[in-house]
Design a protein around this motif. Structure first.
Motif, mmCIF file in Angstrom:
data_model
loop_
_atom_site.group_PDB
_atom_site.id
_atom_site.type_symbol
_atom_site.label_atom_id
_atom_site.label_comp_id
_atom_site.label_asym_id
_atom_site.label_seq_id
_atom_site.Cartn_x
_atom_site.Cartn_y
_atom_site.Cartn_z
ATOM 1 N N LEU A 52 -47.059 41.447 28.747
ATOM 2 C CA LEU A 52 -47.342 42.675 29.456
ATOM 3 C C LEU A 52 -48.676 42.890 30.112
ATOM 4 C CD1 LEU A 52 -46.144 45.474 30.647
ATOM 5 C CD2 LEU A 52 -46.675 46.531 28.365
ATOM 6 N N LEU A 102 -49.843 42.861 33.951
ATOM 7 C CA LEU A 102 -50.486 43.850 34.834
ATOM 8 C C LEU A 102 -51.772 43.320 35.413
ATOM 9 C CD1 LEU A 102 -49.860 46.677 32.403
ATOM 10 C CD2 LEU A 102 -49.078 46.511 34.484
ATOM 11 N N TYR A 151 -47.647 51.623 27.901
ATOM 12 C CA TYR A 151 -48.900 51.323 28.814
ATOM 13 C C TYR A 151 -48.347 51.835 30.166
ATOM 14 C CZ TYR A 151 -52.373 48.488 31.256
ATOM 15 O OH TYR A 151 -53.373 48.293 31.928
ATOM 16 N N LEU A 183 -47.818 52.070 33.728
ATOM 17 C CA LEU A 183 -47.640 51.357 34.943
ATOM 18 C C LEU A 183 -48.263 51.954 36.379
ATOM 19 C CD1 LEU A 183 -44.094 49.541 34.254
ATOM 20 C CD2 LEU A 183 -46.297 48.296 34.321
ATOM 21 N N SER A 184 -47.753 53.171 36.443
ATOM 22 C CA SER A 184 -48.195 53.589 37.691
ATOM 23 C C SER A 184 -49.514 53.643 37.852
ATOM 24 C CB SER A 184 -47.620 55.328 37.631
ATOM 25 O OG SER A 184 -46.334 55.260 37.554
ATOM 26 N N ALA A 194 -52.023 51.619 36.630
ATOM 27 C CA ALA A 194 -52.098 50.283 36.928
ATOM 28 C C ALA A 194 -51.944 49.822 38.161
ATOM 29 C CB ALA A 194 -51.594 49.424 35.784
ATOM 30 N N VAL A 195 -51.016 50.078 38.760
ATOM 31 C CA VAL A 195 -50.575 49.690 40.022
ATOM 32 C C VAL A 195 -51.373 50.519 41.081
ATOM 33 C CG1 VAL A 195 -48.823 49.809 41.841
ATOM 34 C CG2 VAL A 195 -48.234 49.152 39.692
ATOM 35 N N SER A 204 -44.683 54.984 32.500
ATOM 36 C CA SER A 204 -45.234 54.109 31.412
ATOM 37 C C SER A 204 -44.173 53.594 30.550
ATOM 38 C CB SER A 204 -46.006 55.050 30.365
ATOM 39 O OG SER A 204 -45.471 56.135 29.447
#
Length: 483
Positions: A10, A14, A132, A134-135, A137-138, A312
């Motif tokens: 994962l 990322l 984690y 995701l939003s 990180a992007v 997440s």
């Protein structure tokens, strides 16, 4: 081990969308500023230095000889503390860029609880959650793009400061150089006043002139002495601003400069497409454009954040008690958390960024108008000072020299008296004083035009004063009567 592989996979996934590392080195900032200014900025500007370590070696070498304007600018680039601070201020924007591109940290939750059957011995159950965002990180990619524009804008701002510092040093250098030259001319005039005073006294004692002539020449001499004293003070006052710009102190303050201002350039700079060239070169406009791009990206990011759920993902691992069925084995599962953007869609923040963008756009358009006006003003200053200085250099000063030669011939033929000769000499020196002041204005206007075409409007190109010179006349009201 299976859980470790999943988590590592994962994080690796990322990492693909991460904006990457940004070098924290100041060398890259200095290289970019050098590229923007087209100036040979010394590499030592990026090196740390304390006051107690003295001056760079090159500064000491330059100070051993009378300074020129170019040498003074070089010393300022090496030694001006405000410039060094401006370079280090870039570290703030660089740090913000680094932070904007950093991926969010994973959240780990460890839970220990007793098994449900109270008849069994105490053996805690273990549950581990790893989540984690995701939003975040992007979106870090977009944040890094906006921060990169802010860093570039800061570099443009520092480059503009470099250009302005170069102009300011040149203007201060020409002012000090002109002040020294005026003192030398005024001292020669003072000698002429002293000779007139002594001559009038001798003629009065011989009974050839009235006492009025003696009083008139004595008053003229004392007035000239006061003017020389004022010019000498101006030399000291012009020296200290240049001293501060060069960052010199202690024994290094004993520097000297070349004695006279250079003569006018043989050819004037080209004024063709001057406004377009000034707009194209403007570092202020480029900085504002970068800030506009950053504001637009922040507004777009806020718009996306307002509608994009905060997502997440996570992994759940649970290990039962050793005495329970399927004891010692891990059970795996997943979790998905997200918010529903129902009320808070970052409306206020988006509105603020859009207003910031609109304000910057208005300033950008106004600045472009100002730069064009500054180009015309700089052209007018150069043309006017060149015309007046050339008039003195090619016409008035030679005319005064011819008058002086003819006056001496008339004096030798006993057609004129000593007072007329000394008056003509004082008028010649007055013309030289005015010419020195015109030369200072000419070279200062040239420096302002060069700075504008290098990307920075200066005080002279923004309607500010060119700098007042000292007294430009010593002979007013000093003609004596007598014979």
């Amino acid at each position: 081990m299976g859980a470790d592989r999943r988590v590592a996979g994962l994080v690796l996934l990322l990492g693909v969308v991460s904006p990457g590392c940004v070098s924290p080195s100041m060398q890259s900032d200095l290289a970019r500023v050098r590229e923007l200014t087209h100036l040979p900025l010394p590499q030592q500007m990026a090196e740390a230095r304390d006051v107690s370590t003295g001056f760079p070696k090159e500064v000491g070498q330059l100070l051993q000889q009378p300074l020129t304007a170019d040498a003074a600018v070089r010393i300022a680039f090496l030694n001006n503390r405000e410039l060094r601070a401006s370079l280090r201020d870039l570290g703030v924007a660089r740090g913000q860029l680094l932070q904007a591109g950093v991926l969010p940290n994973p959240q780990v939750e460890l839970e220990l609880r007793q098994q449900e059957d109270p008849s069994l011995p105490f053996e805690p159950q273990t549950e581990i959650r790893v989540e984690y965002g995701l939003s975040q990180a992007v979106l870090s990619v977009v944040r890094a793009r906006a921060a990169r524009n802010e860093l570039e804008a800061a570099r443009y701002r520092t480059a503009a400061f470099v250009v302005e510092l170069g102009y300011t040093v040149r203007a201060a250098f020409y002012a000090f150089q002109a002040a020294q030259q005026r003192v030398a001319i005024a001292t020669q005039a003072l000698d002429a006043f002293a000779a007139a005073r002594d001559a009038s006294q001798a003629l009065f004692e011989a009974g050839n002139v009235p006492e009025l002539d003696v009083a008139t020449q004595d008053a003229a001499y004392e007035s000239a002495r006061a003017t020389v004293a004022q010019l000498e003070l101006e030399v000291l006052e012009r020296r200290e601003p240049l001293q501060r710009l060069l960052g010199l102190h202690g024994e290094a303050t004993a520097w000297t400069v070349t004695e006279t201002l250079p003569r006018m350039a043989g050819e004037e700079p080209s004024f063709e497409n001057l406004e377009r060239r000034a707009v194209t070169a403007s570092l202020e406009l480029a900085e504002t454009q970068r800030r506009l791009e950053g504001a637009a990206q922040r507004a777009g990011l806020t718009r996306v954040e307002g509608w994009l759920p905060e997502v997440s993902v996570g992994v759940i691992a649970e290990r039962k008690s050793p005495v329970a069925p399927a004891h010692g084995e891990w059970e795996w599962g997943g979790v998905l958390h997200f918010t529903v953007p129902l009320f808070d869609r970052r409306q206020g923040t988006r509105s603020a960024y859009e207003a910031e963008f609109d304000a910057l756009m208005e300033r950008y358009q106004g600045m472009a108008i100002d730069v064009r006006s500054a180009a015309r003003e700089a052209r007018n200053r150069v043309q006017s000072t060149a015309l007046r200085a050339r008039q003195y250099q090619q016409v008035l000063l030679p005319a005064r020299q011819r008058v002086m030669r003819q006056t001496l011939l008339q004096y030798n033929a006993m057609q004129l008296g000593i007072f007329q000769v000394l008056q003509v000499r004082r008028e010649q020196l007055d013309a030289e004083l005015t010419y020195v002041e015109l030369l200072r204005e000419y070279w200062t206007a040239h420096a302002a035009l060069e700075a504008l075409l290098a990307g920075r409007r200066t005080g002279a190109s923004m309607g500010g004063p060119m700098g007042a010179g000292g007294p430009s006349s010593l002979a007013g009201g000093t003609e004596a009567g007598g014979h």
